[in-house]
Design an enzyme around this catalytic site. Structure first.
Site, mmCIF file in Angstrom:
data_model
loop_
_atom_site.group_PDB
_atom_site.id
_atom_site.type_symbol
_atom_site.label_atom_id
_atom_site.label_comp_id
_atom_site.label_asym_id
_atom_site.label_seq_id
_atom_site.Cartn_x
_atom_site.Cartn_y
_atom_site.Cartn_z
ATOM 1 N N HIS A 119 -3.925 -4.418 7.822
ATOM 2 C CA HIS A 119 -4.014 -3.244 8.688
ATOM 3 C C HIS A 119 -3.054 -3.351 9.851
ATOM 4 C CE1 HIS A 119 -5.361 0.398 10.587
ATOM 5 N NE2 HIS A 119 -5.942 0.672 9.447
ATOM 6 N N THR B 185 -8.435 3.676 8.513
ATOM 7 C CA THR B 185 -9.676 2.913 8.486
ATOM 8 C C THR B 185 -9.885 2.224 9.832
ATOM 9 O OG1 THR B 185 -9.151 2.525 6.187
ATOM 10 C CG2 THR B 185 -10.991 1.279 7.091
ATOM 11 N N ARG C 238 -6.906 12.892 0.786
ATOM 12 C CA ARG C 238 -5.831 13.348 1.680
ATOM 13 C C ARG C 238 -4.469 12.779 1.290
ATOM 14 N NH1 ARG C 238 -7.448 10.235 7.218
ATOM 15 N NH2 ARG C 238 -9.427 11.241 6.785
ATOM 16 N N ASN D 195 0.857 -1.192 0.000
ATOM 17 C CA ASN D 195 0.000 0.000 0.000
ATOM 18 C C ASN D 195 0.893 1.241 0.000
ATOM 19 O OD1 ASN D 195 -1.443 2.272 1.068
ATOM 20 N ND2 ASN D 195 -3.067 0.913 1.732
ATOM 21 N N GLU E 194 -11.254 -9.202 3.187
ATOM 22 C CA GLU E 194 -9.980 -8.913 3.861
ATOM 23 C C GLU E 194 -10.306 -8.736 5.336
ATOM 24 O OE1 GLU E 194 -7.203 -6.233 1.989
ATOM 25 O OE2 GLU E 194 -6.578 -5.447 3.923
ATOM 26 N N GLU F 19 -8.700 0.563 -3.173
ATOM 27 C CA GLU F 19 -9.504 0.671 -1.943
ATOM 28 C C GLU F 19 -10.450 1.836 -2.078
ATOM 29 O OE1 GLU F 19 -7.773 0.938 1.905
ATOM 30 O OE2 GLU F 19 -6.392 -0.669 1.443
ATOM 31 N N HIS G 141 0.968 6.258 1.865
ATOM 32 C CA HIS G 141 1.710 7.230 2.681
ATOM 33 C C HIS G 141 2.923 7.830 1.996
ATOM 34 C CE1 HIS G 141 -1.298 6.902 5.570
ATOM 35 N NE2 HIS G 141 -1.108 5.614 5.753
ATOM 36 N N HIS H 39 -5.650 3.698 -1.732
ATOM 37 C CA HIS H 39 -6.981 4.079 -1.238
ATOM 38 C C HIS H 39 -7.279 5.508 -1.674
ATOM 39 C CE1 HIS H 39 -9.726 4.419 2.612
ATOM 40 N NE2 HIS H 39 -10.373 4.693 1.496
ATOM 41 N N ARG I 277 -9.383 8.257 -1.059
ATOM 42 C CA ARG I 277 -10.377 8.713 -0.068
ATOM 43 C C ARG I 277 -11.208 9.861 -0.625
ATOM 44 N NH1 ARG I 277 -10.467 8.075 5.387
ATOM 45 N NH2 ARG I 277 -9.200 6.398 6.174
#
Ligand code: PXP
Length: 246
Positions: A194, A105, A53, A11, A155, A74, A14, A47, A49
């Site tokens: 996660h 999340t 962000r 992922n 998941e 996502e 970030h 993801h 969003r």
């Protein structure tokens, strides 16, 4: 490599978080995705969003054009995201709950509470050729409802396991074990993700039903110190170690 090998989805959200801290283009999350691919990642997760962000629409478009491994998109179950997913057709989607005020999340999707909405929503994604995963807590009723809704996979949220310690962590691991087993009995592909890190990944890898882990925050954070390639290599090693000992 055994057929039982767990896929690693990296992922890259970030990397975009850091980029957005200053605006502009650096560091580029697509460059990170390409590096992850070269280092042996089996897929890339991003993801998009509602508040954009971290990942932006243009990042998803570039990922679709530039990476050769599958993109796991996502998304919240909104009309806006449905339009994007059915237009861009990523290999798979992962439907997550989304709250504007949350840092990340929090908890899994309430599949039972949104049953009717999700039924139609999943049908639309599948009709467009997008495979659907639902991000849920390891709860037998949520797992059963996910299967009934026609999800291709689920998941299981590993956050409660990762955040706990001692006996509570053991109990949370047992919930993941029981949940994954239930998925196996229902013939429902099961992933996990996660908060996973070097300390917590091996025990989850021992649960033989899991076929894929999606990991972001720890990998990107650790890459600051030792680079993305060696971070991915170490995560891969620990996943294989866990799986070979199950
Ligand atoms: N899987 C899902 C469905 C997520 O929402 C997230 C966080 O975006 C992850 C995996 C990755 O979690 P982390 O960044 O904590 O590794």
């Amino acid at each position: 490599m055994s057929s039982n090998r767990i896929r690693l989805g990296v992922n890259i959200d970030h990397v975009a978080t850091v980029r957005n801290a200053r605006g502009g283009f650096h560091p580029d999350p697509i460059r990170a995705a390409l590096l992850a691919e070269k280092a042996g990642a089996d897929g890339i997760t991003a993801h998009l969003r509602e508040d954009r962000r971290h990942i932006k629409d243009s990042d998803i478009e570039r990922l679709m054009a530039e990476i050769s491994i599958p993109l796991n998109f996502e998304m919240a179950a909104t009309e806006e995201m449905l339009e994007i997913a059915t237009r861009l057709k990523p290999a798979s989607s992962c439907i997550v709950p989304e709250k504007r005020e949350e840092l990340t999340t929090e908890g899994g999707l309430d599949v039972i509470g949104s049953y009717n909405h999700l039924k139609e929503y999943i049908g639309n994604l599948k009709a467009a050729g997008v495979s659907v995963s639902l991000f849920i807590d390891p709860d037998p009723d949520q797992i059963k409802a996910s299967k009934e809704l026609g999800a291709d996979k689920v998941e299981l949220h590993t956050g409660s396991y990762v955040d706990a310690s001692g006996k509570i962590r053991e109990d949370e691991l047992e919930r993941l074990r029981v949940g994954a087993k239930r998925c196996g009995e229902l013939d429902l592909e099961v992933h996990a993700g996660h908060g996973l890190n070097y300390e917590t990944v091996e025990a989850v890898a021992k649960i033989k039903e899991f076929t894929e882990f999606n990991i972001g925050h720890f990998l990107i954070g650790e890459a600051i110190f030792v680079g993305l390639e060696s971070t991915i290599n170490e995560m891969r090693r620990l996943m294989d170690k866990g799986r070979n000992n199950c």
